[in-house]
Design a protein around this motif. Structure first.
Motif, mmCIF file in Angstrom:
data_model
loop_
_atom_site.group_PDB
_atom_site.id
_atom_site.type_symbol
_atom_site.label_atom_id
_atom_site.label_comp_id
_atom_site.label_asym_id
_atom_site.label_seq_id
_atom_site.Cartn_x
_atom_site.Cartn_y
_atom_site.Cartn_z
ATOM 1 N N VAL A 1 1.236 -1.394 0.479
ATOM 2 C CA VAL A 1 -0.182 0.429 -0.490
ATOM 3 C C VAL A 1 0.381 1.035 -0.052
ATOM 4 O O VAL A 1 1.815 1.426 1.146
ATOM 5 C CB VAL A 1 -0.915 -0.291 0.881
ATOM 6 N N PHE A 2 0.674 1.822 -0.905
ATOM 7 C CA PHE A 2 1.761 3.474 -1.068
ATOM 8 C C PHE A 2 0.531 4.263 -0.800
ATOM 9 O O PHE A 2 -0.960 4.500 -0.904
ATOM 10 C CB PHE A 2 2.212 3.249 -2.632
ATOM 11 N N LYS A 3 0.605 5.033 0.561
ATOM 12 C CA LYS A 3 -0.076 6.309 0.572
ATOM 13 C C LYS A 3 0.775 7.755 0.065
ATOM 14 O O LYS A 3 1.523 8.096 -0.453
ATOM 15 C CB LYS A 3 0.705 6.990 2.445
ATOM 16 N N ALA A 4 -1.313 8.364 -0.630
ATOM 17 C CA ALA A 4 -0.918 9.312 -0.440
ATOM 18 C C ALA A 4 -2.374 10.325 -0.661
ATOM 19 O O ALA A 4 -3.459 9.949 -0.206
ATOM 20 C CB ALA A 4 -1.351 8.589 -2.451
ATOM 21 N N LYS A 5 -2.196 11.309 -0.942
ATOM 22 C CA LYS A 5 -3.045 12.868 0.104
ATOM 23 C C LYS A 5 -4.100 12.265 -0.986
ATOM 24 O O LYS A 5 -5.635 12.382 -0.434
ATOM 25 C CB LYS A 5 -2.511 13.252 0.086
ATOM 26 N N ASN A 6 -3.962 11.696 -2.651
ATOM 27 C CA ASN A 6 -5.648 11.625 -2.832
ATOM 28 C C ASN A 6 -6.348 10.902 -3.153
ATOM 29 O O ASN A 6 -6.768 9.765 -4.439
ATOM 30 C CB ASN A 6 -5.350 12.250 -4.447
ATOM 31 N N GLY A 7 -5.779 9.318 -2.409
ATOM 32 C CA GLY A 7 -5.597 8.209 -2.327
ATOM 33 C C GLY A 7 -4.775 6.973 -1.586
ATOM 34 O O GLY A 7 -3.987 7.360 -3.097
ATOM 35 N N ASP A 8 -5.330 6.316 -0.919
ATOM 36 C CA ASP A 8 -3.702 5.368 -1.064
ATOM 37 C C ASP A 8 -3.521 3.888 -2.822
ATOM 38 O O ASP A 8 -5.181 4.044 -3.463
ATOM 39 C CB ASP A 8 -4.241 4.378 -0.303
ATOM 40 N N VAL A 9 -2.734 3.789 -3.088
ATOM 41 C CA VAL A 9 -2.274 2.742 -3.820
ATOM 42 C C VAL A 9 -2.255 1.685 -3.988
ATOM 43 O O VAL A 9 -1.237 1.307 -2.726
ATOM 44 C CB VAL A 9 -1.817 3.231 -5.072
ATOM 45 N N ASN A 10 -3.270 0.645 -3.538
ATOM 46 C CA ASN A 10 -3.093 -0.733 -3.508
ATOM 47 C C ASN A 10 -2.255 -1.463 -4.695
ATOM 48 O O ASN A 10 -2.798 -1.624 -5.645
ATOM 49 C CB ASN A 10 -3.888 -1.674 -2.783
#
Length: 91
Positions: free
Chosen positions: A25-34
């Motif tokens: 899981v990559f954390k991102a301010k516009n929504g995490d990316v699995n």
């Protein structure tokens, strides 16, 4: 002796497959990316396609790489996988 060294090197290389995370899981301010790592291993087959410098964390990986030649570029090239923002980023 050469056979022992070669078999050790092969064992270390293959161990990366056994211990690689199934999903990252990559954390991102516009929504995490699995990121389904295991699925990508099976689909791509060649680790060096992403891990150019060897098994492990991809050097320099981040937003810029993912949105250019990395994730998005590969998906466009293979005509398979998400290429739009909301297809990867989930709130």
């Amino acid at each position: 002796m050469k056979r022992i060294i070669a078999s050790l090197a092969l064992t270390v290389f293959c161990a990366g497959f056994a211990f690689a995370a199934d999903e990252i899981v990559f954390k991102a301010k516009n929504g995490d990316v699995n990121f389904p790592h295991k699925m990508h291993q099976q689909a791509v087959g060649n680790c060096k396609k992403c891990h150019e410098k060897g098994i492990g964390k991809i050097e320099g990986f981040g937003k810029e790489l993912a949105h250019s030649k990395g994730c998005k570029g590969c998906h466009e090239e293979m005509k398979k996988g998400p290429t739009k923002c909301g297809e990867c980023h989930k709130k």
